[in-house]
Scaffold this motif. Structure first.
Motif, mmCIF file in Angstrom:
data_model
loop_
_atom_site.group_PDB
_atom_site.id
_atom_site.type_symbol
_atom_site.label_atom_id
_atom_site.label_comp_id
_atom_site.label_asym_id
_atom_site.label_seq_id
_atom_site.Cartn_x
_atom_site.Cartn_y
_atom_site.Cartn_z
ATOM 1 N N GLU A 91 6.308 -1.490 -4.568
ATOM 2 C CA GLU A 91 5.792 -0.186 -4.982
ATOM 3 C C GLU A 91 6.796 0.553 -5.865
ATOM 4 O O GLU A 91 6.422 1.318 -6.747
ATOM 5 N N ASP A 114 5.503 -2.726 0.178
ATOM 6 C CA ASP A 114 5.809 -1.307 0.041
ATOM 7 C C ASP A 114 7.032 -1.109 0.918
ATOM 8 O O ASP A 114 6.932 -1.128 2.145
ATOM 9 N N ASP A 117 6.744 2.820 3.338
ATOM 10 C CA ASP A 117 5.444 3.483 3.298
ATOM 11 C C ASP A 117 5.494 4.764 4.134
ATOM 12 O O ASP A 117 6.079 4.779 5.218
ATOM 13 N N GLY A 118 4.871 5.805 3.605
ATOM 14 C CA GLY A 118 4.824 7.085 4.333
ATOM 15 C C GLY A 118 6.035 7.948 4.043
ATOM 16 O O GLY A 118 6.463 8.743 4.878
ATOM 17 N N ARG A 274 -2.597 1.641 -2.751
ATOM 18 C CA ARG A 274 -2.425 0.507 -3.648
ATOM 19 C C ARG A 274 -2.968 -0.769 -3.005
ATOM 20 O O ARG A 274 -2.683 -1.068 -1.840
ATOM 21 N N GLU A 278 -0.743 -1.999 0.064
ATOM 22 C CA GLU A 278 -1.229 -1.081 1.095
ATOM 23 C C GLU A 278 -2.608 -1.506 1.606
ATOM 24 O O GLU A 278 -2.885 -1.411 2.792
HETATM 25 MG MG MG Z 1 3.105 3.487 0.519
#
Ligand code: MG
Ligand code: AHM
Length: 329
Positions: A91, A114, A117-118, A274, A278
């Motif tokens: 990402e 990723d 993430d978050g 994504r 994701e």
């Molecule tokens: Mg993410």
């Protein structure tokens, strides 16, 4: 001791010690090492000066957090050490990262991830994670082609995620069910804690960012209004849960049952999440757990990505719920 199953033993045993499982074990061990380093930094967050923005903007036009940079570099560098990994899609990087060192001459795998993430939850001590999916290349030539790294999710050979929460967990599948491992910090090993995870039949939770309600179409608003009135198969009214870390929202819904929804809206006409790192990892896992993931029209695992950072609307969880949502889209 015999009940103590670590990740490598599990993965090799699950896949009858095939050549592919030995290769995947090597790749996953590199991911595990990176995740342990990221987990250590996440738990130190606030103590050291690793939090806060770097002031840079990433390829998604979002502010880059220092911990994102650390996670991205760590995962890519450790995957580069594996003789089996040919390329990584992240990402945080606009193009596919291809490894051309001597030990990558015969590498056959592509990892999309990723790294963190978050990330909007980093500064507030809320769970974040790393999502990944692994493909085997399809072309035979020296040069990696788009067809190698833009494959539909149904072609994946492994998918999983790490969640850095109250404990650090790895949840993964190579197509033989979904298995969860918890990091025992005293020995630094991921130990099998959740074997053959299956979605609970009763779906109790719906997860959606309702602040986008005014930006949704009329039909979808009606669907969400109904969700609140709707009773699940056990006759219970649903409850809303939304963390804003897909990995953490997914993990909770996998254990408790429920549906996660991120539709297209006026702000995100193609959805926000994504596809490659994701959508696909979670779609692969949910299928293995007895559920379903859709972009509103079709199974996420059937979509052939057109580009690396392609976005999709995502509806994922108990099959019955996702099929119902599809009718409104
Ligand atoms: Mg993410
Ligand atoms: P990120 O990869 O930059 O963290 O963005 C993805 C995250 C998901 O983890 C989460 O489900 C979603 O964005 C939350 O978006 P929103 O704040 O619009 O609800």
């Amino acid at each position: 001791m015999s009940s103590l199953v670590n990740l490598t033993r599990h993965l090799l045993h699950e896949n009858t010690y095939s050549r592919e499982s030995l290769e995947l074990a090597n790749i996953i061990n590199q991911l595990v090492l990176a995740a342990k380093l990221v987990s250590r930094e996440v738990t130190k967050a606030g103590l050291v000066d690793i939090l806060g923005a770097t002031g840079e903007i990433n390829v998604q036009q979002e502010e880059v957090q220092k911990l994102d940079v650390f996670a991205n570099t760590t995962f890519i560098e450790l995957l580069k050490q594996s003789p089996y990994v040919k390329a990584v899609g992240s990402e945080e990087v606009s193009d596919i990262v291809v490894f051309n060192q001597a030990h990558h001459q015969h590498s056959e795998y592509i990892v999309h991830l990723d790294p963190l993430d978050g990330c909007s939850n980093i500064d507030v001590n809320v769970s974040v994670g790393t999502n990944f999916v692994i493909f085997r290349r399809v072309s035979k030539g020296k040069k990696l082609t788009k067809a190698d790294y833009l494959q539909a999710g149904k072609q994946a050979v492994c998918a999983g995620y790490f969640v850095y929460g109250s404990s650090t967990m790895l949840v993964y599948s190579t197509g033989g069910g979904v298995h969860g491992f918890t990091l025992d910090p005293s020995i630094g090993e991921f130990i099998l804690s959740h074997e053959r995870l299956q979605l609970p039949e009763a779906s109790t939770i719906y997860s959606i960012n309702e602040s986008y309600y005014p930006k949704w179409g009329q039909k979808f608003r009606g669907y969400v209004d109904n969700l609140k009135k709707d009773k699940n198969t056990k006759g219970k009214i649903r409850t809303a849960r939304y963390i804003g870390s897909l990995v953490a929202d997914f993990h909770r819904n996998l254990l408790k049952g429920g549906i996660f929804l991120y539709p297209a809206d006026k702000k995100h006409p193609n959805g926000k999440l994504r596809l490659l790192y994701e959508g696909i990892p979670f779609a692969y896992l949910i299928k293995q757990a007895g559920g379903y993931a859709s972009n509103g029209q079709e199974d996420v695992l059937e979509i052939v990505p057109k580009k690396l950072h392609q976005r999709i609307p995502l509806f994922i969880g108990n099959t019955k719920d996702v099929k119902e949502a599809e009718k409104y889209l």
